[in-house]
Enzyme design. Structure first.
Site, PDB file in Angstrom:
ATOM      1  N   THR A  32      12.560  20.149  60.723  1.00 40.31           N
ATOM      2  CA  THR A  32      11.497  21.152  60.880  1.00 40.31           C
ATOM      3  C   THR A  32      11.297  21.448  62.369  1.00 40.31           C
ATOM      4  O   THR A  32      11.396  20.540  63.193  1.00 40.31           O
ATOM      5  CB  THR A  32      10.186  20.595  60.276  1.00 40.31           C
ATOM      6  OG1 THR A  32      10.410  20.368  58.885  1.00 40.31           O
ATOM      7  CG2 THR A  32       9.030  21.559  60.452  1.00 40.31           C
ATOM      8  N   GLY A  86      15.157  18.128  65.047  1.00 36.73           N
ATOM      9  CA  GLY A  86      14.767  18.080  66.451  1.00 36.73           C
ATOM     10  C   GLY A  86      13.881  16.875  66.743  1.00 36.73           C
ATOM     11  O   GLY A  86      13.712  15.988  65.904  1.00 36.73           O
ATOM     12  N   GLY A  99       6.871  15.043  65.020  1.00 34.57           N
ATOM     13  CA  GLY A  99       5.636  15.418  64.320  1.00 34.57           C
ATOM     14  C   GLY A  99       4.848  16.507  65.018  1.00 34.57           C
ATOM     15  O   GLY A  99       3.748  16.843  64.579  1.00 34.57           O
ATOM     16  N   GLY A 100       5.432  17.068  66.085  1.00 36.90           N
ATOM     17  CA  GLY A 100       4.763  18.199  66.741  1.00 36.90           C
ATOM     18  C   GLY A 100       4.503  19.333  65.756  1.00 36.90           C
ATOM     19  O   GLY A 100       3.551  20.104  65.902  1.00 36.90           O
ATOM     20  N   GLU A 107       9.756  13.982  57.363  1.00 36.91           N
ATOM     21  CA  GLU A 107      10.911  13.771  58.260  1.00 36.91           C
ATOM     22  C   GLU A 107      11.341  12.301  58.224  1.00 36.91           C
ATOM     23  O   GLU A 107      12.524  11.976  58.183  1.00 36.91           O
ATOM     24  CB  GLU A 107      10.540  14.188  59.685  1.00 36.91           C
ATOM     25  CG  GLU A 107      10.361  15.693  59.816  1.00 36.91           C
ATOM     26  CD  GLU A 107       9.794  16.151  61.141  1.00 36.91           C
ATOM     27  OE1 GLU A 107       9.221  15.336  61.877  1.00 36.91           O
ATOM     28  OE2 GLU A 107       9.932  17.354  61.433  1.00 36.91           O
TER      29      GLU A 107
HETATM   30  C1  5RP Z   1       8.274  18.702  63.578  1.00 32.28           C
HETATM   31  C2  5RP Z   1       9.091  17.941  64.549  1.00 32.28           C
HETATM   32  C3  5RP Z   1      10.042  18.710  65.409  1.00 32.28           C
HETATM   33  O1  5RP Z   1      11.309  18.165  65.257  1.00 32.28           O
HETATM   34  C4  5RP Z   1       9.623  18.593  66.832  1.00 32.28           C
HETATM   35  O2  5RP Z   1       8.267  19.022  66.937  1.00 32.28           O
HETATM   36  C5  5RP Z   1      10.513  19.425  67.757  1.00 32.28           C
HETATM   37  O3  5RP Z   1      10.296  20.771  67.525  1.00 32.28           O
HETATM   38  P1  5RP Z   1      11.055  21.898  68.323  1.00 32.28           P
HETATM   39  O4  5RP Z   1      12.475  21.884  67.870  1.00 32.28           O
HETATM   40  O5  5RP Z   1      10.311  23.163  67.917  1.00 32.28           O
HETATM   41  O6  5RP Z   1      10.906  21.616  69.801  1.00 32.28           O
HETATM   42  O7  5RP Z   1       9.028  16.745  64.662  1.00 32.28           O
HETATM   43  O8  5RP Z   1       7.341  17.891  62.914  1.00 32.28           O
END
Ligand code: 5RP
Length: 222
Positions: A32, A86, A99-100, A107
């Site tokens: 995600t 990611g 978890g951003g 995940e």
């Molecule tokens: C989502 C996540 C993403 O992998 C993480 O936030 C990185 O995101 P991005 O690829 O937009 O930088 O852990 O829950």
């Protein structure tokens, strides 16, 4: 390369990494976020040869389906061959903060099942010590205040992520000002707090391979 180009480069590198090993019964775990979205879009031309994926969020499931890529319930599958996702931070041991995008629990589940976890990230995510990025913790709503008090006792500053409900119906506390030199220990301690679903430390289950985007190209780190 700028950050967006680095994300695209690692998404393409992930496809190149798995493509020679794709078989009719390969199951792909799909993460995600913005980098995972680029990987999903890179998969689109192969849609007819991908027979099974499992997604770590409803958003990624929708994106996969929009490309005609089949998405399954994890419970109907006996394995996941590759998990591509990611990260918000990675250290040298490929332990991660994730978890951003509030998808950390699913995940973690997909990563736990996966034979190989391929992390795709641009170089801004690489750190010596985890914790510069606020650590997401998924919490059962009625335990919010209790969990926040316990997180303060562990030394962090938890902040309620306003307006966010996870795909599992829970809330997120982001823990600021929380340097994490011992990720295994902190992952366990936070998960032991009653009311915590899980936290965004991937220390017990780090990535197996990191495809890291740099201005000069993609580095493969094992
Ligand atoms: C989502 C996540 C993403 O992998 C993480 O936030 C990185 O995101 P991005 O690829 O937009 O930088 O852990 O829950």
């Amino acid at each position: 390369m700028n950050q967006q180009e680095m994300k695209q480069a690692v998404a393409d590198a992930a496809l190149a990494h798995i493509k020679p090993r794709l078989e009719d019964d390969t199951v792909l775990g799909i993460g995600t976020g913005s980098t995972a979205n680029l990987f999903i879009d890179a998969l689109a031309p192969l849609a007819s040869s991908i027979n099974a994926t499992v997604a770590s969020s409803e958003a990624s499931a929708q994106r996969l389906k929009s490309h005609g890529i089949p998405v399954f319930d994890l419970n109907t599958l006996d394995r996941v061959d590759f998990y591509i996702d990611g990260a918000d931070e990675t250290n040298e041991a490929l332990q991660l903060i994730k978890g951003g995008g509030a998808a950390l629990t699913r995940e973690k589940i997909v990563a736990a099942v996966a034979k190989e976890f391929v992390c795709i990230a641009d170089e801004s995510k690489r750190v010596k010590t985890l914790g510069g990025f606020p650590l997401p913790v998924e919490v059962i709503p009625m335990a919010r205040s209790h969990v926040a008090r316990q997180l303060v006792k562990l030394g962090g500053d938890p902040v309620y992520r306003e307006g966010v409900t996870t795909d599992n119906g829970n809330i997120i506390l982001d823990v600021f000002n929380f340097s994490i030199p011992q990720p295994l220990d902190i992952e366990d301690k936070i998960n032991a707090i009653t009311g915590v679903v899980t936290n965004g430390l991937f220390a017990h289950r780090p990535a197996d391979v990191l495809l890291l985007g740099t201005p000069d190209g993609v580095e493969t780190i094992l």
